[in-house]
Structure formats: C-alpha cells, structure tokens
Design a protein around this motif. Structure first.
Motif, PDB file in Angstrom:
ATOM      1  N   UNK A 156      60.249  26.887  -3.986  1.00 28.07           N
ATOM      2  CA  UNK A 156      59.033  26.453  -3.309  1.00 28.07           C
ATOM      3  C   UNK A 156      58.236  25.471  -4.162  1.00 28.07           C
ATOM      4  N   UNK A 157      58.206  25.698  -5.464  1.00 25.50           N
ATOM      5  CA  UNK A 157      57.525  24.750  -6.351  1.00 25.50           C
ATOM      6  C   UNK A 157      58.236  23.399  -6.329  1.00 25.50           C
ATOM      7  N   UNK A 158      59.557  23.433  -6.303  1.00 25.13           N
ATOM      8  CA  UNK A 158      60.316  22.183  -6.235  1.00 25.13           C
ATOM      9  C   UNK A 158      60.100  21.493  -4.891  1.00 25.13           C
ATOM     10  N   UNK A 159      59.969  22.289  -3.836  1.00 27.93           N
ATOM     11  CA  UNK A 159      59.737  21.726  -2.500  1.00 27.93           C
ATOM     12  C   UNK A 159      58.421  20.951  -2.465  1.00 27.93           C
ATOM     13  N   UNK A 160      57.374  21.538  -3.025  1.00 28.89           N
ATOM     14  CA  UNK A 160      56.080  20.851  -3.076  1.00 28.89           C
ATOM     15  C   UNK A 160      56.166  19.635  -3.996  1.00 28.89           C
ATOM     16  N   UNK A 161      56.907  19.786  -5.085  1.00 26.91           N
ATOM     17  CA  UNK A 161      57.030  18.682  -6.038  1.00 26.91           C
ATOM     18  C   UNK A 161      57.674  17.458  -5.404  1.00 26.91           C
ATOM     19  N   UNK A 162      58.594  17.664  -4.475  1.00 22.44           N
ATOM     20  CA  UNK A 162      59.252  16.535  -3.814  1.00 22.44           C
ATOM     21  C   UNK A 162      58.218  15.618  -3.161  1.00 22.44           C
ATOM     22  N   UNK A 163      57.214  16.215  -2.526  1.00 25.06           N
ATOM     23  CA  UNK A 163      56.142  15.412  -1.928  1.00 25.06           C
ATOM     24  C   UNK A 163      55.357  14.669  -3.005  1.00 25.06           C
ATOM     25  N   UNK A 164      55.127  15.343  -4.129  1.00 24.44           N
ATOM     26  CA  UNK A 164      54.294  14.777  -5.188  1.00 24.44           C
ATOM     27  C   UNK A 164      54.933  13.555  -5.835  1.00 24.44           C
ATOM     28  N   UNK A 165      56.243  13.612  -6.103  1.00 22.96           N
ATOM     29  CA  UNK A 165      56.857  12.458  -6.764  1.00 22.96           C
ATOM     30  C   UNK A 165      57.343  11.399  -5.774  1.00 22.96           C
ATOM     31  N   UNK A 166      57.412  11.748  -4.489  1.00 23.05           N
ATOM     32  CA  UNK A 166      57.839  10.765  -3.487  1.00 23.05           C
ATOM     33  C   UNK A 166      56.721   9.786  -3.147  1.00 23.05           C
ATOM     34  N   UNK A 167      55.501  10.288  -3.059  1.00 26.75           N
ATOM     35  CA  UNK A 167      54.373   9.439  -2.657  1.00 26.75           C
ATOM     36  C   UNK A 167      54.197   8.202  -3.535  1.00 26.75           C
ATOM     37  N   UNK A 168      54.142   8.328  -4.875  1.00 20.87           N
ATOM     38  CA  UNK A 168      53.976   7.115  -5.686  1.00 20.87           C
ATOM     39  C   UNK A 168      55.153   6.154  -5.570  1.00 20.87           C
ATOM     40  N   UNK A 169      56.354   6.680  -5.358  1.00 22.18           N
ATOM     41  CA  UNK A 169      57.518   5.804  -5.201  1.00 22.18           C
ATOM     42  C   UNK A 169      57.419   4.996  -3.913  1.00 22.18           C
ATOM     43  N   UNK A 170      56.812   5.571  -2.886  1.00 21.85           N
ATOM     44  CA  UNK A 170      56.695   4.891  -1.596  1.00 21.85           C
ATOM     45  C   UNK A 170      55.624   3.805  -1.584  1.00 21.85           C
ATOM     46  N   UNK A 171      54.889   3.676  -2.668  1.00 18.27           N
ATOM     47  CA  UNK A 171      53.901   2.596  -2.745  1.00 18.27           C
ATOM     48  C   UNK A 171      54.551   1.227  -2.592  1.00 18.27           C
ATOM     49  N   UNK A 172      55.807   1.105  -3.004  1.00 18.34           N
ATOM     50  CA  UNK A 172      56.477  -0.199  -2.931  1.00 18.34           C
ATOM     51  C   UNK A 172      56.719  -0.627  -1.483  1.00 18.34           C
ATOM     52  N   UNK A 173      56.594   0.308  -0.540  1.00 22.20           N
ATOM     53  CA  UNK A 173      56.806  -0.018   0.865  1.00 22.20           C
ATOM     54  C   UNK A 173      55.510  -0.370   1.593  1.00 22.20           C
TER      55      UNK A 173
END
Length: 237
Positions: A156-173
């Motif tokens: 569950x911690x990893x599941x939440x973390x996926x959202x956390x590290x995905x958001x900054x990566x999506x800034x390029x879009x």
C-alpha cells in the motif's frame, strides 16, 4: 523537451544517489560478516534502466550471504527501511520538483529536476514491479520473513508512492510545467479512470506512452501482489 546533455548528467547523479542511499541503509543494519562475500552476477541491465533495483539486489545478495540465523531478520529490516525511505523521498522530491519546475520552467535546475524525475519514474517502477511480481509468484519460502499483513502494508505504501513519483515526471507533458495538471494526470492514470486524458496532449505522440509504465506497475502491484498476499497463509512466506 528534456536536454540530452542534462539527462545524461542526471543519469549519473541518480545512479550515484541510489548507491549512497542503499549503502547507508545497509550500513545502518550494523552487519557483522560471518564469511567472505562473493559477487553475485546477473541483472546487469538494471544498472542503467533501474539503479534502484540494481543496488537493491546487490545489497540484498550481501545480506543473504550472512549466517543463516539472522540473515532473514536483516533482510526484512532492509526491505522495510528501503520501502519507508522511498515513500518519503518520493514525497519530498515530488513536492520540490513540482514547485520549482512550475515557477522556474526554463532554468537549468528545473531541467535537471525533471530529468531526475523521469529517471526515478522508470527506475522505481521497474524495481516495484519486479519485487512484487516475483514475490507474488514465488513457490519457495520467503527470504524476508514478512507476514501477509506486513506485505500488504509495504504494498500500500508503494501504491501511494507510485502517484507521488509519477506526478513530477508528468510535468514534461504539461504546458509551462503545470503542477496541478501533472498531479491530475498522475491521479487519472493511476486510478485508471481517465487514461485518455494523457493522449489529448498535443505534440506528445511517442513520449506520452510513458504513462503505461505507471499503469503496468499499478496493475502488477494491486492485482498480482495484493491478491496473492491476501490468499497466502502467514506460515508460507
């Protein structure tokens, strides 16, 4: 678009940071070696694609070479500490990147942070997918000694973390590094509620397929891992 030179520099920085962090976690275990350690070959591809995964398996193999009476205990601690660190690092790094890149979109630091964000996005996704899918399908006894409840907490911690590290990566879009648009995209892709939002972005025909990394990571975590953990007896670890 990300600068090639900055991106290559970011790969070096991220690989170095991944080693330093994993080394500090390993050293915090205060391990006393019972025998000499032989380097375990394999997974060399991960050194470039996923520094997180590469250094994790390197230090795990060192722990597994310990005396049998406490190697499982140390490995369990290493996995738990790594999971906790990654969660808080993704949160802190995500906040810093979203704020800085949105306010100074053309600066060198912003480009470096965005490059690091994309690298972490790929690196952590591969590490999470490999770790949880492998654990879900293993037939032998677990080397960590984690109970089903502890596995669910880590998942569950990893599941939440996926959202956390995905958001900054999506800034390029996004246009002008729009932080809220990146967060919205991460939430939509991660919950599988509006994946099509990503493909409405103009000029991102190939790059936008990066969102499938988050989709596959989420599916492997939720469908495979959690289902396996819930059905597994605590005595079969």
């Amino acid at each position: 678009m990300l600068s090639t030179g900055v991106f290559l520099f970011a790969i070096f920085i991220y690989g170095t940071l991944a080693y330093i962090v994993k080394r500090r976690i390993y050293n915090s275990l205060k391990i006393e070696r019972c025998q000499s350690f032989d380097w375990e070959p394999g997974h060399e591809w991960a050194l470039i694609l996923s520094p997180d995964f590469w250094w994790a398996i390197r230090f795990k193999s060192r722990i597994k070479s310990l005396c049998a009476e406490y190697s499982k205990e140390k490995l369990k601690t290493f996995v738990t500490l790594s999971n906790t660190y990654n969660f808080w690092f993704s949160l802190a790094f995500g906040v810093v990147t979203l704020i800085f890149a949105s306010h100074f979109p053309t600066s060198y630091t912003a480009h470096l942070l965005l490059s690091l964000a994309v690298i972490r996005f790929v690196s952590r996704s591969l590490e999470i997918t490999y770790a949880f899918v492998t654990d879900a399908f293993q037939d032998s006894e677990s080397t960590t000694g984690l109970t089903s409840k502890e596995r669910i907490i880590l998942a569950m911690k990893s599941y939440v973390e996926i959202y956390l590290y995905s958001a900054p990566a999506y800034l390029i879009f996004t246009k002008c590094n729009d932080a809220w648009a990146a967060i919205s995209l991460s939430m939509n892709v991660g919950t599988l509620t509006n994946v099509g939002q990503a493909f409405g972005m103009v000029g991102m025909g190939f790059e936008i397929n990066m969102v499938f990394i988050q989709i596959f990571t989420t599916l492997s975590l939720v469908i495979l891992s959690l289902a396996s953990y819930l059905s597994r007896s605590d005595r079969i670890k």
